[in-house]
Design a protein around this motif. Structure first.
Motif, PDB file in Angstrom:
ATOM      1  N   ASP A  22       1.211  -0.967  -0.489  1.00 32.08           N
ATOM      2  CA  ASP A  22      -0.010  -0.236   0.136  1.00 32.08           C
ATOM      3  C   ASP A  22       0.880   1.331   0.312  1.00 32.08           C
ATOM      4  N   THR A  24       1.351   5.362  -0.361  1.00 29.90           N
ATOM      5  CA  THR A  24       0.306   6.541   0.105  1.00 29.90           C
ATOM      6  C   THR A  24       1.368   8.408   0.163  1.00 29.90           C
ATOM      7  N   TRP A  25       1.236   8.781  -0.268  1.00 31.96           N
ATOM      8  CA  TRP A  25       1.305  11.212  -0.184  1.00 31.96           C
ATOM      9  C   TRP A  25       0.562  10.991   0.581  1.00 31.96           C
ATOM     10  N   THR A  26       1.534  12.075   0.880  1.00 33.72           N
ATOM     11  CA  THR A  26       1.339  12.968   1.846  1.00 33.72           C
ATOM     12  C   THR A  26       1.600  14.562   1.751  1.00 33.72           C
ATOM     13  N   LEU A  31      -3.002  13.957   3.349  1.00 30.31           N
ATOM     14  CA  LEU A  31      -2.823  12.879   2.275  1.00 30.31           C
ATOM     15  C   LEU A  31      -3.494  14.001   1.590  1.00 30.31           C
ATOM     16  N   GLN A  34      -6.864  11.446  -4.233  1.00 27.99           N
ATOM     17  CA  GLN A  34      -6.618   9.685  -4.911  1.00 27.99           C
ATOM     18  C   GLN A  34      -6.281  10.230  -5.901  1.00 27.99           C
ATOM     19  N   GLN A  45       4.825   4.707  -8.501  1.00 28.08           N
ATOM     20  CA  GLN A  45       3.134   6.061  -8.506  1.00 28.08           C
ATOM     21  C   GLN A  45       3.422   7.023  -9.208  1.00 28.08           C
ATOM     22  N   CYS A  62       6.557   9.917  -0.048  1.00 29.08           N
ATOM     23  CA  CYS A  62       5.739   8.894  -0.105  1.00 29.08           C
ATOM     24  C   CYS A  62       5.962   7.245   1.396  1.00 29.08           C
TER      25      CYS A  62
END
Length: 306
Positions: A22, A24-26, A31, A34, A45, A62
């Motif tokens: 999984d 995720t980007w912040t 966050l 998407q 990604q 990331c």
């Protein structure tokens, strides 16, 4: 990263198992939407960034969540690059120098202080605003004026000592490109290396007379360590007893440096052949004398028996 145009960040994840992960980007701890993220089959990604027209600091991260990790693995990207470079430019007369202070934002020149004008000059809207701000700061302008005298004067001494006054004499070697004998066509090379400054003159002499025909030369090549090398070639028919000399003139030398081609190896070869011939004929003569003596002794023996 360039302001005012779309940009893309890539988070590449590889060498993991099992194939469940999984990502995720912040942005500044929040966050990312998407809808701005796309993913390839190679778990790469891509985050599409919107136009940024304000110079605010954006920190992106990331984060990778995988069963093999006790805590998520996070990598950061963020901010912008700002550089300030001070340098002096010298003309042919080293007293004629110009002092610059260059402010560079994301590899683009934003503004520059020019000692000839005594102020900052801006480039682009933001650069002109910064230049006007700097020009109104009396302490900064006074510091620039002091630097013009202190740094420039120091750099002039350093420049003269390390560049203008630096002289390193050359190393010189003369040799054949491949073995050849007297009477055969051959090529000699004169290699000159390790000298500074770059200007050098190299010539060939045959029995003291300069020759220019059948001469080929390379360019002066930089060694990458503030020294240079040069090679010149002379094609000729080798003659016994002829003196072939490479003459080098350079500013580091009080007089011309002359290096003569060493014919010792050829002379030793011919001397060895000559000595071998002498010993051969000497051995032949001894053998002939021995054979003659043997024949004389044999004839005398038969005569005594009769």
């Amino acid at each position: 990263m360039e302001l005012g145009v779309p940009n893309t960040l890539i988070c590449f994840v590889n060498d993991f198992h099992p194939p469940v992960v999984d990502i995720t980007w912040t942005k500044k701890g929040q966050l990312v939407d998407q809808s701005e993220i796309s993913q390839t089959q190679l778990l790469q990604q891509r985050l599409q960034l919107p136009h940024h027209v304000l110079p605010e600091l954006h920190i992106y991260s990331c984060s990778v969540h995988h069963i093999s990790l006790q805590i998520p693995l996070t990598r950061f990207w963020g901010g912008y690059v700002y550089q300030m470079i001070s340098d002096c430019e010298y003309g042919d007369n080293i007293t004629d120098t110009v002092y610059f202070v260059k402010n560079i934002f994301n590899q683009k020149l934003n503004n520059i202080y020019d000692s000839r004008l005594g102020k900052y000059i801006g480039f682009g809207e933001l650069g002109m605003k910064n230049a006007a701000h700097y020009n109104n700061q009396s302490w900064k302008m006074q510091a620039r004026k002091v630097e013009v005298d202190t740094l420039r004067r120091y750099n002039v001494r350093l420049f003269r000592k390390s560049i203008l006054d630096r002289k390193v004499p050359p190393n010189v070697k003369v040799h054949q490109t491949k073995p050849a004998d007297y009477g055969e066509r051959s090529m000699l090379v004169c290699s000159v290396w390790g000298f500074y400054p770059q200007e050098v003159r190299v010539s060939w002499l045959r029995d003291g007379e300069e020759v220019t025909t059948d001469v080929f030369s390379s360019d002066v090549l930089a060694n990458g360590d503030w020294s240079f090398q040069f090679h010149t070639y002379l094609e000729l028919t080798l003659k016994r007893g002829e003196r072939v000399t490479c003459r080098v003139d350079h500013s580091s030398l009080q007089e011309s440096l002359e290096v003569e081609w060493d014919t010792f190896a050829l002379d030793v070869k011919h001397a060895t052949i000559a000595v071998g011939i002498v010993f051969f004929f000497a051995g032949l003569a001894v053998a002939a004398v021995g054979a003659l003596y043997y024949w004389w002794k044999k004839q005398r023996f038969h005569a005594n028996r009769l």
